[in-house]
Write an enzyme that holds these catalytic residues in place. Structure first.
Site, PDB file in Angstrom:
ATOM      1  N   GLY A 261      -4.145   3.609   3.589  1.00  0.00           N
ATOM      2  CA  GLY A 261      -4.214   2.973   4.701  1.00  0.00           C
ATOM      3  C   GLY A 261      -5.024   3.884   5.395  1.00  0.00           C
ATOM      4  O   GLY A 261      -5.691   3.612   6.416  1.00  0.00           O
TER       5      GLY A 261
ATOM      6  N   HIS B 240      -1.570   3.693  -1.574  1.00  0.00           N
ATOM      7  CA  HIS B 240      -1.380   4.190   0.109  1.00  0.00           C
ATOM      8  C   HIS B 240      -2.849   4.654   0.425  1.00  0.00           C
ATOM      9  O   HIS B 240      -3.293   5.665   0.777  1.00  0.00           O
ATOM     10  CB  HIS B 240      -0.518   5.572   0.017  1.00  0.00           C
TER      11      HIS B 240
ATOM     12  N   ASP C 199       0.633  -1.151  -0.080  1.00  0.00           N
ATOM     13  CA  ASP C 199      -0.006  -0.004   0.062  1.00  0.00           C
ATOM     14  C   ASP C 199       0.820   1.387  -0.073  1.00  0.00           C
ATOM     15  O   ASP C 199       0.203   2.511  -0.127  1.00  0.00           O
ATOM     16  CB  ASP C 199      -0.792  -0.177   1.322  1.00  0.00           C
TER      17      ASP C 199
ATOM     18  N   GLU D 197       6.012   8.184  -4.086  1.00  0.00           N
ATOM     19  CA  GLU D 197       4.577   8.428  -3.881  1.00  0.00           C
ATOM     20  C   GLU D 197       4.232   9.868  -4.506  1.00  0.00           C
ATOM     21  O   GLU D 197       4.783  10.953  -4.048  1.00  0.00           O
ATOM     22  CB  GLU D 197       3.995   8.209  -2.892  1.00  0.00           C
TER      23      GLU D 197
END
Length: 314
Positions: free
Chosen positions: A284, A282, A258, A263
């Site tokens: 989470g 990502h 994730d 990024e």
């Protein structure tokens, strides 16, 4: 006050907070794209008195802060942000505030990725949508060994869910004691033993100089060829080149990620084409409940700052 809201990828920041309370006092600009280049960031953000960053999507090192002379209020969603240079902000007279968070939603993603890998859910769904039917044989969580690296708040909750699924749970971290592990019903083992025994290895440690690259080529080689590794913490905890090599060589069964070393993940990043992976962008902390806590908290922080009594100072 001129406020910049950064990295609103989904275009939802204004819908999750009571921004109307700031009408007439704050002029808000929302940026949905991500800028990594410091020159471009400085040029974009120079006019703003206040900035709201989303987690660690955009870093604010001393070099960038020095190029933002108008900046007086810097906010982050969440209660901490390791990508903000707090000492440099303090030296420049910039107030830095956080916001509340809601629950521990990363646990949801970690468990979802673990089950998705074990049961081959992405592959089976792709087959079904393409007109096919069953194409693989998954394995049950019950009876499998879950190795938790980092038995803090999130690691403990993942461990408890694993236990509820009938998994044997073992754990290791640099500071974990046998007594602390036993207190949550988990066996503490050495790192190499955890890697050798686990059917799924899941990471739940904070990224730091000490933990960066905590899983390298030798660690991946110590895992079972039938085992999976899951990372929902921070990308650089795993040596990305070593992971990609292991996936391509088939020395581990697969990986669920994730988080990534860069990024947003570049379109040509090699992990996108690595085999046997379950990748999410990502997610989470990305829940409606968390976003509402973030953006309500940001409005509260601005109101408090304008009233001369800043809150949730970092």
């Amino acid at each position: 006050m001129r406020l910049a809201i950064l990295d609103d990828y989904q275009g939802v920041a204004l819908s999750f907070g009571p921004w109307e309370r700031l009408a007439g006092r704050v002029e808000t600009t929302v940026f949905r794209d991500h800028l990594a280049d410091e020159d471009a960031l400085a040029a974009r953000l120079t006019p703003f008195d206040a900035i709201l960053g989303m987690r660690e999507r955009t870093a604010f090192p001393a070099s960038l802060l020095a190029r933002l002379p108008k900046l007086k209020l810097l906010m982050t969603t969440g209660g901490r942000n390791n990508s903000f240079d707090l000492a440099a902000a303090q030296a420049a007279g910039i107030t830095v505030c956080g916001t509340p968070t809601k629950g521990a939603p990363t646990v949801d993603i970690a468990i979802g990725v673990i089950l998705g890998l074990l049961r081959g859910i992405p592959t089976e769904q792709a087959s079904l949508r393409a007109g096919g039917w069953q194409v693989g044989v998954g394995r049950a969580a019950e009876g499998a060994t879950l190795g938790v690296i980092g038995l803090g708040k999130l690691g403990q909750r993942v461990a408890k869910v694993g236990q509820a699924l009938g998994m044997r749970v073992i754990a290791w971290s640099q500071n974990l004691t046998a007594e602390a592990a036993a207190a949550v019903g988990v066996e503490r083992v050495e790192k190499r033993d955890l890697l050798a025994q686990s059917d799924v290895v899941t990471l739940h440690v904070v990224l730091s100089a000490r933990s960066r690259g905590i899983i390298g080529a030798d660690d991946l080689a110590a895992m079972k060829p039938t085992a999976y590794i899951v990372n929902t913490s921070r990308g650089p905890l795993i040596d990305q080149d070593a992971l990609i090599a292991a996936l391509k060589a088939g020395t581990i069964a697969g990986a669920g990620l994730d988080v990534f070393d860069i990024e947003p993940l570049p379109a040509d990043h090699p992990i996108r084409s690595a085999p046997n992976t379950l990748l999410t962008p990502h997610l989470g902390y990305v829940t409606q409940e968390n976003y509402r806590a973030y953006f309500v908290g940001a409005v509260e922080a601005i109101e408090a700052y304008l009233a001369g009594a800043p809150i949730r100072l970092l």
